[in-house]
Design an enzyme around this catalytic site. Structure first.
Site, PDB file in Angstrom:
ATOM      1  N   CYS A 170     -31.822   7.462  30.640  1.00 51.33           N
ATOM      2  CA  CYS A 170     -31.805   7.766  31.934  1.00 51.33           C
ATOM      3  C   CYS A 170     -31.401   6.792  32.992  1.00 51.33           C
ATOM      4  O   CYS A 170     -31.234   5.558  32.353  1.00 51.33           O
ATOM      5  CB  CYS A 170     -33.251   8.273  32.264  1.00 51.33           C
ATOM      6  SG  CYS A 170     -34.535   7.119  32.035  1.00 51.33           S
ATOM      7  N   CYS A 228     -33.437   3.479  32.491  1.00 50.67           N
ATOM      8  CA  CYS A 228     -33.034   2.506  31.315  1.00 50.67           C
ATOM      9  C   CYS A 228     -32.059   1.648  31.828  1.00 50.67           C
ATOM     10  O   CYS A 228     -31.615   0.481  31.544  1.00 50.67           O
ATOM     11  CB  CYS A 228     -32.315   3.492  30.453  1.00 50.67           C
ATOM     12  SG  CYS A 228     -33.741   4.371  29.325  1.00 50.67           S
ATOM     13  N   ASP A 250       4.990   0.172  53.499  1.00 53.77           N
ATOM     14  CA  ASP A 250       6.399  -0.640  53.548  1.00 53.77           C
ATOM     15  C   ASP A 250       7.353   0.124  53.621  1.00 53.77           C
ATOM     16  O   ASP A 250       7.290   1.407  53.111  1.00 53.77           O
ATOM     17  CB  ASP A 250       6.082  -1.583  52.334  1.00 53.77           C
ATOM     18  CG  ASP A 250       7.341  -2.543  52.092  1.00 53.77           C
ATOM     19  OD1 ASP A 250       7.798  -2.818  53.294  1.00 53.77           O
ATOM     20  OD2 ASP A 250       7.788  -2.635  51.249  1.00 53.77           O
ATOM     21  N   ASP A 263       5.083  -1.716  47.284  1.00 50.69           N
ATOM     22  CA  ASP A 263       5.789  -1.766  45.962  1.00 50.69           C
ATOM     23  C   ASP A 263       4.857  -2.650  44.817  1.00 50.69           C
ATOM     24  O   ASP A 263       4.953  -2.646  43.757  1.00 50.69           O
ATOM     25  CB  ASP A 263       7.041  -2.145  45.746  1.00 50.69           C
ATOM     26  CG  ASP A 263       7.567  -3.564  46.266  1.00 50.69           C
ATOM     27  OD1 ASP A 263       6.436  -4.137  46.619  1.00 50.69           O
ATOM     28  OD2 ASP A 263       8.390  -3.876  46.727  1.00 50.69           O
ATOM     29  N   ASP A 312       4.042  -7.637  48.185  1.00 52.96           N
ATOM     30  CA  ASP A 312       3.302  -7.150  49.142  1.00 52.96           C
ATOM     31  C   ASP A 312       1.746  -7.498  49.030  1.00 52.96           C
ATOM     32  O   ASP A 312       0.843  -7.183  49.667  1.00 52.96           O
ATOM     33  CB  ASP A 312       3.079  -5.414  49.093  1.00 52.96           C
ATOM     34  CG  ASP A 312       4.663  -5.285  49.582  1.00 52.96           C
ATOM     35  OD1 ASP A 312       5.472  -5.924  50.378  1.00 52.96           O
ATOM     36  OD2 ASP A 312       5.167  -4.321  49.381  1.00 52.96           O
TER      37      ASP A 312
END
Length: 914
Positions: free
Chosen positions: A138, A141, A583, A809, A813
């Site tokens: 659960c 835990c 871009d 891309d 960048d």
């Protein structure tokens, strides 16, 4: 014949000389030109004496890698080159820090002199390990494990995933070891083992262990269910209890009394319940003891406590005649008419076991998307070694191996085709249903399907370095992260069990003190049953599963659709997206510009094309292709090549100084506006020996889905779109109009390193809009009775910050991707820039940005639904149990089904359609 070969990784002129020497030693090689900056070599050779295979193996006795250089796309060893550059940067930074520390010490800075590593100590080196954890049931835990790690010296971060029973721990290796990280489990009821870095989270070993555990759980459930059916029949069906008791008691005494018959039946029920309580239910006791030893309380504590109270109370009812020594008086059956609650114990344990089994099966289904990706690669490969074909396990294939792939087989590795031609089904990455033609020099990706011809492939990336393995690893890492909304569940889980126990105690006291007993119930019985029901109905499991199951299914579905969302935080952040910066080249446009105008003569064009051939820029490839179309192919050698970021390139070609780009006519290092002469295209000036001789004009068409994507962003999501480009303003404006971006939202003439600044500008601009929207009509003067009194609501110190994404891309960048709240990297299916952004669009389709947004919103809806149902379930069921409407057995069934319902709701994300 001349071939261009990719080489990696060369560091200096000695490396160049070494590579040149090895190629030149091959009989039949005429000339070798090695480019250190581009990491490639041009080799001219006699095809009658030299084969491509000889060239590819020429560097086998060195540390260099070699592969055919594709005509377009990334360098085959781009990742290795980038990693080498990263190491150089880190080394340079370390040297700079050391020099700074030495200089400071020399200057007499006593504090630094006492501890020259203080600055570095604030940013510790990091190491990470992945763990397969057993025994979690659960949310408590997972919270307990995280809590213990956070108390351990050297631990930087920890994230435990209940959905796939894994964890990731980041620590400082200078302060703690891997053994220290594993020793944390010595004080917990869980066990853990390290998952190797290059192994998937769910490998064959874990699958086998989980299959064995599932089989064991099924056997335990069958035994528990069979015994529970008998217990329920004897204890609850009218007449069965007395008939069974009289039959059993009659075996020992003649004419047994009512009390003796009841005692005999209860003894049988006890005998049937003990295997269920302490055999089938032993896991709950082990879990409860371990949890309490670890200083917390989990679901096992609730189950063990509830069933144990019911069992002990039933034991007292059963042996009350023995304690009283009275086998005839009804006083010996005073509690509940002598009827014990053994069926409650058995039903509780059986229902919880059933729930856990169904939950485990449902949790396993959440990983099906990952497993389907893992199953794409074949288990073996046919390699050529010693001139002969060998079928070897895929794990034994190494970089540089020559692999044969026949029709109908899957590509076992990432590589390039060195012989043959075929068509490959790349739908697993690109989504394209039509096969893609592949010939010598073309790249192929592991897991894709070879359809028609037999090809020979040179292995470039294998095992954990393959594209498919990196995709799987990225998705697995993402599934292990936590969305910020998970903090709600974590806070509740931390106090859940203690609060439930307090509520159960209050319930018992309320019934005992204020509600008189009814019918055959005694005050103790009437008070105890609602308290047990409260303990048994409470469910922390659903809270712990609400977020990770939805993330696991959602991100797996995203991977199938070509969208990698690499972080749970990003998934939640995308829901508040206000603006997107695109871009231009390769993102909004196709990225393959063509020359549409040229006023150069053939000689000038040849010199310009020779220089451009040294560059990887899309415009450079366009010039080379244009020159080839005009019959100019044999290009002269280039020396002193130099790329000036954001301006152009220059070098010496055939003894003449050549410059191509947006150069000032008087200064080859200064940029000018190249708008003149074309309002629809980009332009480059060409200078020879300092004199301007002409120009080239380019055009790059917008992608087919660019306009519809930007329109959908604005219409369906209210997202503003911006464009950033290095092109001139006229070209940028034309593209912006074609795709539907406001001219005021266009940034032109932006150098790569300046894109991050433009992203920050957009963040600031959108933040101002947010403030203006929060203040009715903007910065208005509120007439509150006193003339001139202003409403300063817009002058808050805490300004709202708009969420902004950058889409590029992923190659040049990186600063802009980092500056944005959400970095979205576009990548072709066989060239996935997995490390570029927090979201990767693998199919290179701009419309997949809409898919990512819709998937993130759908996943967040599921998380919120799960949290709502988990909370509302407890808010409804606990009061029902406390007022006595919900019996303990039914409470156990409801608790078991609550977790199953949450996981099942998450699985509905599999139906998501883009």
């Amino acid at each position: 014949m001349k071939e261009r070969l990719a080489i990696a990784v060369m560091h200096c002129e000695k490396c160049v000389a070494n590579v040149t020497k090895h190629f030149a030693e091959i009989n039949g090689v005429d000339s070798v030109h090695v480019d250190l900056d581009g990491q490639w070599a041009d080799v001219s050779f006699d095809p009658d004496k030299v084969t491509m295979d000889m060239l590819l193996h020429a560097l086998d006795d060195t540390n260099f890698k070699v592969a055919p250089m594709p005509e377009s796309g990334r360098h085959p060893f781009a990742d290795a080159i980038a990693e080498d550059a990263k190491k150089k940067t880190e080394k340079a930074t370390a040297v700079a820090k050391k020099e700074a520390a030495d200089a400071t010490e020399t200057a007499g800075e006593e504090m630094i002199a006492k501890n020259p590593d203080d600055e570095d100590a604030s940013v510790p080196a990091e190491a990470s390990i992945r763990l397969a954890i057993e025994g979690m049931h659960c949310a408590n835990c997972a919270a307990s494990i995280e809590s213990h790690y956070k108390k351990t010296s050297g631990v930087i971060d920890v994230a435990v995933n209940l959905a796939n029973n894994t964890g990731k721990v980041t620590f400082d290796p200078a302060q703690a070891s891997v053994d220290d990280m594993l020793r944390v489990f010595d004080d917990l009821a869980f066990s853990a083992e390290i998952i190797p870095e290059d192994a998937p989270l769910v490998d064959e070993k874990r699958r086998a262990k989980e299959a064995a555990r599932t089989k064991h759980d099924l056997h335990v459930f069958i035994v528990s269910a069979a015994l529970t059916v008998l217990i329920v029949c004897i204890g609850m069906l009218p007449g069965w209890h007395m008939a069974t008791g009289e039959t059993l008691a009659g075996l020992f005494v003649d004419g047994p009394t009512h009390v003796q018959a009841m005692f005999a039946a209860n003894i049988l029920l006890l005998a049937l319940t003990i295997p269920v309580q302490f055999g089938c239910g032993i896991r709950f006791y082990k879990g409860a003891i371990g949890s309490l030893k670890g200083g917390s309380a989990n679901m096992d504590v609730l189950v063990a406590l509830g069933t144990t109270i019911a069992f002990l109370f039933s034991l007292w009812i059963t042996f009350l005649p023995v304690v009283r020594g009275d086998w005839t008086s009804h006083e010996s059956l005073a509690i509940n008419d002598g009827m014990p609650y053994f069926e409650t114990c058995a039903m509780l344990i059986t229902f919880v076991l059933l729930g856990k089994m169904l939950e485990s099966r449902a949790k396993g289904a959440t990983n099906q998307a990952i497993e389907s990706l893992m199953n794409l690669t074949p288990s073996t490969a046919c390699v050529i070694r010693g001139g002969q074909e060998h079928e070897v396990p895929l794990a034994q294939v190494v970089t540089g191996d020559t692999v044969i792939v026949r029709p109908g087989e899957k590509m076992p590795v990432d590589g390039v085709v060195t012989q043959g031609a075929t068509e490959v089904d790349e739908s697993m990455l690109t989504g394209e249903t039509l096969p893609v033609a592949k010939a010598v020099g073309d790249a192929v990706t592991g897991g894709t399907q070879n359809t028609t011809g037999s090809v020979t492939v040179r292995a470039l990336r294998v095992g954990a370095d393959s594209t498919l393995a990196r995709i799987v690893r990225a998705v697995e890492n993402a599934q292990g992260t936590k969305a910020p909304i998970q903090r709600i569940a974590d806070r509740i889980a931390a106090i859940f069990v203690p609060v439930i126990l307090i509520i159960a105690a209050i319930t018992f006291c309320a019934w005992f003190l204020f509600v008189p007993p009814e019918g055959a119930n005694t005050l103790l019985t009437q008070s105890l049953m609602p308290a047990i029901a409260v303990i048994c109905v409470a469910c922390p499991c659903a809270l712990g599963l609400a977020t990770p199951t939805a993330l696991t299914v959602g991100m797996g579905k995203g991977a199938q659709l070509g969208v990698l969302i690499k972080d749970g935080t990003v998934l939640e952040t995308m829901g508040g997206l206000r603006a997107t910066v695109f871009d231009k080249t390769g993102t909004l446009t196709i990225g393959k510009p063509t020359v549409i105008a040229c006023d150069l003569d053939d000689e000038a064009l040849m010199l310009a094309a020779a220089l451009e051939a040294k560059s990887e820029h899309p415009l450079a490839r366009a010039v080379v292709a244009y020159a080839a179309d005009r019959g100019i192919e044999n290009l002269p050698e280039v020396s002193d090549f130099e790329a000036i970021v954001g301006i152009g390139i220059r070098g010496v070609v055939a003894g003449r100084d050549i410059a191509v780009g947006a150069f000032d006519a008087k200064d080859s290092s200064t940029a000018v506006d190249a708008d003149a002469g074309a309002d629809t295209a980009s332009g480059s000036f060409v200078k020879i020996d300092g004199a301007l001789v002409g120009s080239l004009r380019f055009k790059d068409e917008p992608k087919a889905d660019a306009a519809s994507t930007i329109s959908t962003l604005a219409r369906d999501f209210g997202v503003s779109s911006y464009m950033v480009t290095g092109d001139n303003a006229a070209t940028a404006g034309i593209i912006a109009r074609e795709v539907g971006i406001d001219p005021d939202h266009v940034f032109a003439r932006v150098k790569p390193l300046e894109k991050a600044d433009r992203v920050r500008d957009v963040v600031a601009a959108e933040g101002v809009k947010t403030i203006e929207q929060n203040v009715d009509g903007g910065a208005e003067v509120a007439a509150t009775g006193a003339a001139g009194k202003k409403d300063h609501a817009g002058d808050r110190k805490e300004k709202p910050r708009a969420t902004v994404a950058f889409v590029g891309d992923g190659i040049n960048d990186a600063p802009a991707l980092a500056a944005a709240d959400i970095g979205v990297a576009m990548a072709s299916g066989t060239d996935v820039a997995l490390d570029a952004g927090s979201v990767v669009l693998m199919r290179n389709n701009l419309s997949d940005l809409i898919v990512a947004l819709r998937l993130s919103k759908a996943t967040m809806r599921k998380i919120k639904q799960n949290l709502f149902w988990a909370l509302i379930y407890n808010c409804i069921m606990i009061p029902l149990a406390a007022v006595g409407i919900l019996a303990p057995a039914l409470a156990g069934a409801a608790m078991a089904l609550s977790s199953v319902s949450v996981v099942s709701n998450s699985l509905l994300l599999k139906r998501f359609r883009a």
